[in-house]
Structures are given as structure tokens and as C-alpha cells.
Motif scaffolding. Structure first.
Motif, short mmCIF file in Angstrom:
data_model
loop_
_atom_site.label_atom_id
_atom_site.label_comp_id
_atom_site.label_asym_id
_atom_site.label_seq_id
_atom_site.Cartn_x
_atom_site.Cartn_y
_atom_site.Cartn_z
N ALA A 275 -11.65 -8.85 30.10
CA ALA A 275 -11.97 -7.67 30.50
C ALA A 275 -12.56 -6.65 29.85
N PHE A 276 -12.29 -6.61 28.43
CA PHE A 276 -13.22 -5.89 27.35
C PHE A 276 -14.41 -6.45 27.38
N THR B 121 -16.36 -4.83 30.23
CA THR B 121 -16.52 -3.61 30.01
C THR B 121 -17.74 -3.11 29.18
N LEU B 122 -17.37 -3.85 27.98
CA LEU B 122 -18.62 -3.51 27.12
C LEU B 122 -19.89 -3.88 27.45
N PHE C 253 -20.99 -3.86 30.70
CA PHE C 253 -21.16 -2.68 31.82
C PHE C 253 -21.62 -1.54 31.05
N TRP C 254 -21.02 -1.13 29.88
CA TRP C 254 -21.44 0.03 29.31
C TRP C 254 -22.82 -0.13 28.68
#
Length: 76
Positions: free
Chosen positions: A51-52, A55-56, A58-59
Motif C-alpha cells: 500500500a505504501f 501511494t508513492l 500515485f503521488w
């Protein structure tokens, strides 16, 4: 060959998995519960890492879209 596999399995069951048994004895728990805890913990940490990572990713993609270099004013 099959005997070798059984000897390796016996070695790890006797010496390698004794960690869970010893920890369970110290904590006053069942060995089954300690092993299940380690299994669930491994799945949870893998899920958090994945998940991390997403998220990175996507960011960073969003950052690239927002801060894209434009060659001229008319590229808006």
C-alpha cells in the motif's frame, strides 16, 4: 533422495520451529496461536508495504502531471 528430504524436514521441525514453541511456553500461550500470529503479521506487513508503494507511485505520477514542464505559454 526421499530419505534426504525427510531428514531435512525432521531437522527443521525439531530445531527450526522450536522458536514458536519456546516463545509460547514463555508467554503461556498455545503454539498454534503464536504461529498464527506470525503468519498474520507477515501478511499485514506485506500489505502495508504494498500500500505504501502504491501511494508513492500515485503521488509521484500526480506530481509529474502537475509540475510538467511546458515549452511555451500556449501549451496550457
Amino acid at each position: 533422495m526421499l530419505q534426504l528430504v525427510y531428514n531435512i524436514r525432521y531437522f527443521f521441525e525439531k530445531r527450526g520451529f522450536y522458536v514458536s514453541s519456546r516463545l509460547a511456553d514463555r508467554l503461556g500461550m498455545r503454539v498454534k496461536n503464536v504461529r498464527l500470529f506470525f503468519i498474520y503479521l507477515s501478511f499485514a506487513t506485506l500489505g502495508i508495504g504494498f500500500a505504501f508503494y502504491l501511494t508513492l507511485a500515485f503521488w509521484l505520477r500526480l506530481k509529474d502531471l502537475v509540475y510538467a514542464k511546458r515549452t511555451s505559454v500556449f501549451d496550457l
